[in-house]
Design a protein around this motif. Structure first.
Motif, PDB file in Angstrom:
ATOM      1  N   GLN A 290     -13.922  -5.631 -16.656  1.00  0.00           N
ATOM      2  CA  GLN A 290     -14.001  -6.201 -15.370  1.00  0.00           C
ATOM      3  C   GLN A 290     -13.871  -5.208 -14.204  1.00  0.00           C
ATOM      4  OE1 GLN A 290     -15.412  -9.471 -15.122  1.00  0.00           O
ATOM      5  NE2 GLN A 290     -15.386  -8.638 -12.884  1.00  0.00           N
ATOM      6  N   MET A 291     -13.100  -4.229 -14.325  1.00  0.00           N
ATOM      7  CA  MET A 291     -13.162  -3.560 -13.154  1.00  0.00           C
ATOM      8  C   MET A 291     -14.356  -2.673 -12.882  1.00  0.00           C
ATOM      9  SD  MET A 291      -9.650  -1.160 -13.784  1.00  0.00           S
ATOM     10  CE  MET A 291      -9.867  -0.531 -15.434  1.00  0.00           C
ATOM     11  N   PHE A 292     -14.999  -2.191 -13.896  1.00  0.00           N
ATOM     12  CA  PHE A 292     -16.366  -1.362 -13.828  1.00  0.00           C
ATOM     13  C   PHE A 292     -17.648  -2.613 -13.367  1.00  0.00           C
ATOM     14  CE2 PHE A 292     -13.679   1.132 -16.464  1.00  0.00           C
ATOM     15  CZ  PHE A 292     -13.883   2.307 -15.862  1.00  0.00           C
ATOM     16  N   SER A 293     -17.308  -3.657 -13.746  1.00  0.00           N
ATOM     17  CA  SER A 293     -18.446  -4.918 -13.604  1.00  0.00           C
ATOM     18  C   SER A 293     -18.291  -4.996 -11.819  1.00  0.00           C
ATOM     19  CB  SER A 293     -18.085  -6.061 -14.158  1.00  0.00           C
ATOM     20  OG  SER A 293     -18.461  -6.151 -15.614  1.00  0.00           O
ATOM     21  N   THR A 294     -17.063  -4.908 -11.196  1.00  0.00           N
ATOM     22  CA  THR A 294     -16.955  -4.876  -9.964  1.00  0.00           C
ATOM     23  C   THR A 294     -17.298  -3.923  -9.292  1.00  0.00           C
ATOM     24  OG1 THR A 294     -14.940  -6.482 -10.328  1.00  0.00           O
ATOM     25  CG2 THR A 294     -15.229  -5.402  -8.187  1.00  0.00           C
ATOM     26  N   LEU A 295     -17.080  -2.544  -9.970  1.00  0.00           N
ATOM     27  CA  LEU A 295     -17.724  -1.310  -9.235  1.00  0.00           C
ATOM     28  C   LEU A 295     -19.273  -1.310  -9.406  1.00  0.00           C
ATOM     29  CD1 LEU A 295     -17.345   1.627  -8.188  1.00  0.00           C
ATOM     30  CD2 LEU A 295     -17.195   2.380 -10.700  1.00  0.00           C
ATOM     31  N   ALA A 296     -19.844  -1.826 -10.457  1.00  0.00           N
ATOM     32  CA  ALA A 296     -21.269  -1.872 -10.541  1.00  0.00           C
ATOM     33  C   ALA A 296     -21.801  -2.746  -9.423  1.00  0.00           C
ATOM     34  CB  ALA A 296     -21.741  -2.370 -12.010  1.00  0.00           C
ATOM     35  N   GLU A 297     -21.325  -3.866  -9.182  1.00  0.00           N
ATOM     36  CA  GLU A 297     -21.773  -4.726  -8.099  1.00  0.00           C
ATOM     37  C   GLU A 297     -21.822  -4.181  -6.836  1.00  0.00           C
ATOM     38  OE1 GLU A 297     -19.123  -8.143  -8.341  1.00  0.00           O
ATOM     39  OE2 GLU A 297     -20.046  -8.862 -10.306  1.00  0.00           O
ATOM     40  N   GLU A 298     -20.635  -3.285  -6.480  1.00  0.00           N
ATOM     41  CA  GLU A 298     -20.603  -2.531  -5.287  1.00  0.00           C
ATOM     42  C   GLU A 298     -21.721  -1.333  -5.172  1.00  0.00           C
ATOM     43  OE1 GLU A 298     -17.522  -0.425  -2.141  1.00  0.00           O
ATOM     44  OE2 GLU A 298     -16.575  -1.499  -3.933  1.00  0.00           O
ATOM     45  N   VAL A 299     -21.728  -0.876  -6.397  1.00  0.00           N
ATOM     46  CA  VAL A 299     -22.704   0.340  -6.348  1.00  0.00           C
ATOM     47  C   VAL A 299     -24.091  -0.087  -6.192  1.00  0.00           C
ATOM     48  CG1 VAL A 299     -24.076   1.649  -8.135  1.00  0.00           C
ATOM     49  CG2 VAL A 299     -21.421   1.981  -8.030  1.00  0.00           C
ATOM     50  N   MET A 300     -24.454  -1.234  -6.619  1.00  0.00           N
ATOM     51  CA  MET A 300     -25.827  -1.908  -6.522  1.00  0.00           C
ATOM     52  C   MET A 300     -25.967  -2.375  -4.864  1.00  0.00           C
ATOM     53  SD  MET A 300     -26.655  -4.234  -9.786  1.00  0.00           S
ATOM     54  CE  MET A 300     -25.272  -5.072 -10.069  1.00  0.00           C
ATOM     55  N   ARG A 301     -25.011  -2.753  -4.375  1.00  0.00           N
ATOM     56  CA  ARG A 301     -25.192  -3.348  -2.858  1.00  0.00           C
ATOM     57  C   ARG A 301     -25.282  -1.697  -2.215  1.00  0.00           C
ATOM     58  NH1 ARG A 301     -20.586  -6.560  -4.135  1.00  0.00           N
ATOM     59  NH2 ARG A 301     -19.216  -5.041  -2.767  1.00  0.00           N
ATOM     60  N   ARG A 302     -24.546  -0.758  -2.333  1.00  0.00           N
ATOM     61  CA  ARG A 302     -24.649   0.321  -1.629  1.00  0.00           C
ATOM     62  C   ARG A 302     -25.906   1.040  -1.838  1.00  0.00           C
ATOM     63  NH1 ARG A 302     -19.594   3.352  -0.059  1.00  0.00           N
ATOM     64  NH2 ARG A 302     -17.984   1.955   0.220  1.00  0.00           N
ATOM     65  N   ALA A 303     -26.295   0.937  -3.230  1.00  0.00           N
ATOM     66  CA  ALA A 303     -27.465   1.581  -3.503  1.00  0.00           C
ATOM     67  C   ALA A 303     -28.719   0.967  -2.844  1.00  0.00           C
ATOM     68  CB  ALA A 303     -27.867   1.925  -4.807  1.00  0.00           C
ATOM     69  N   ASN A 304     -28.641  -0.332  -2.880  1.00  0.00           N
ATOM     70  CA  ASN A 304     -29.740  -0.988  -2.033  1.00  0.00           C
ATOM     71  C   ASN A 304     -29.911  -0.576  -0.601  1.00  0.00           C
ATOM     72  OD1 ASN A 304     -30.881  -2.390  -4.178  1.00  0.00           O
ATOM     73  ND2 ASN A 304     -29.424  -4.030  -3.765  1.00  0.00           N
ATOM     74  N   GLY A 305     -28.782  -0.201  -0.152  1.00  0.00           N
ATOM     75  CA  GLY A 305     -28.599   0.260   1.342  1.00  0.00           C
ATOM     76  C   GLY A 305     -28.912   1.653   1.400  1.00  0.00           C
ATOM     77  N   LYS A 306     -29.098   2.396   0.422  1.00  0.00           N
ATOM     78  CA  LYS A 306     -29.152   3.981   0.409  1.00  0.00           C
ATOM     79  C   LYS A 306     -28.209   4.495   1.479  1.00  0.00           C
ATOM     80  CE  LYS A 306     -32.652   4.279  -2.221  1.00  0.00           C
ATOM     81  NZ  LYS A 306     -32.622   2.969  -2.913  1.00  0.00           N
ATOM     82  N   LYS A 307     -26.886   4.434   0.947  1.00  0.00           N
ATOM     83  CA  LYS A 307     -25.774   5.077   1.691  1.00  0.00           C
ATOM     84  C   LYS A 307     -25.842   6.654   2.034  1.00  0.00           C
ATOM     85  CE  LYS A 307     -22.627   2.017   2.258  1.00  0.00           C
ATOM     86  NZ  LYS A 307     -21.889   1.735   3.418  1.00  0.00           N
ATOM     87  N   SER A 308     -25.778   7.139   3.103  1.00  0.00           N
ATOM     88  CA  SER A 308     -25.961   8.683   3.353  1.00  0.00           C
ATOM     89  C   SER A 308     -24.509   9.065   3.983  1.00  0.00           C
ATOM     90  CB  SER A 308     -26.791   8.633   4.544  1.00  0.00           C
ATOM     91  OG  SER A 308     -26.643   7.870   5.685  1.00  0.00           O
TER      92      SER A 308
END
Length: 308
Positions: A290-308
């Protein structure tokens, strides 16, 4: 139900064929029936030709990197890729380390590995699609091997782009490509950063090194200036976290170089235990996953915003 029929032009768009001449030659040779309008039934075509696999993905390539060893890059790479796949994404995990830890865990010895897809020093290339191994629904692996240890010195100017070129034919087949990078600077890491869209940095909170972050940040900036100006900083993930007061200032220190994820990866015995048994974490301990599921959700949000 009426059988679906296709014109020659539609056949070429639906099936794996190099040209109209190739199809017509084979259709005549095999006496494929057609109707009075010159169209062919799909139920007949399916017996003779392979359908094209159509994807509309625009994959995001994430390099999981920290030049310092023991930071948990491989564990974060595996479990993040697994979590993304469990969320319904099509994911490719790339073992880009000569130690080949991921490969040894789930595949064993690979006859052909990612090294053989590069064409390094003019050697013949293997298409990366030919060596991909499926690990779970939605999750594939590109294996590595000790051969990658030979990939250290650039012989040609284009050697820095070899991984990027090797991945081009399959980018549209995946939504996320996760690259597990080696704990070092040099040609191998630079290839990963040139191929990547974003960088994710795991930091083990017990063995934190500001110097390591500074060096990695300097390498990323060099790649941005010279070869990949679109490379973004996805963020740093605090790994093996134990919520100690002594670590209260850690995130602020890391933010001098990288944005920091809200999600953290806590120390759980189930993680090394699952790897010892060569099982994916979701199979061994869904609760720890579940920890990594939460991380994956944040990764997808950040990736969609293309963090810099």
């Amino acid at each position: 139900m009426k059988a679906k029929v296709l014109s020659v032009e539609e056949v070429l768009s639906e099936y794996v064929l190099s040209s109209e001449d190739e199809f017509l030659e084979k259709a005549e040779k095999w006496s494929l029936p057609k109707d009075n309008k010159g169209k062919y039934k799909t139920e007949v075509l399916d017996k003779y030709f392979s359908k094209k696999i159509k994807h509309s993905y625009e994959s995001v390539i994430i390099a999981v990197s920290n030049q310092k060893g023991g930071e948990g890059k491989t564990t974060v790479s595996i479990c993040l890729a697994e979590a993304l796949a469990k969320s319904g994404k099509k994911v490719l995990l790339l073992d880009w380390d000569a130690q080949a830890n991921i490969t040894q865990l789930y595949v064993g010895q690979a006859d052909k590995s990612v090294f053989h897809t590069l064409g390094y020093k003019g050697e013949s290339k293997v298409d990366v699609s030919e060596i991909i191994v499926n690990l779970a629904p939605g999750l594939d692996l590109v294996p590595s091997s000790i051969h990658l240890a030979n990939f250290t010195t650039p012989y040609e100017r284009d050697d820095f782009d070899l991984l990027k070129e090797a991945l081009l034919p399959i980018r549209s087949s995946y939504e996320y490509i996760i690259i597990d990078c080696p704990p070092s600077l040099g040609l191998i890491l630079e290839n990963a950063l040139i191929a990547a869209d974003l960088v994710l940095v795991p930091i083990q909170t017990r063995a934190f090194s500001v110097q390591g972050l500074k060096d990695l940040h300097g390498t990323i900036e060099k790649i941005r200036k010279k070869a990949n100006p679109g490379l973004g900083l996805l963020g740093a993930v605090l790994n093996q976290y134990e919520d100690s007061r002594a670590l209260s200032g850690l995130a602020e220190t890391v933010r001098k170089y990288f944005p920091v994820f809200d999600s953290v990866v806590y120390r759980r015995e189930a993680i090394p235990q699952s790897q010892a048994k060569r099982k994916l974490l979701s199979e061994y301990d869904p609760k720890a996953m579940q920890m990594f599921s939460t991380l994956a959700e944040e990764v997808m949000r950040r990736a969609n915003g293309k963090k810099s």
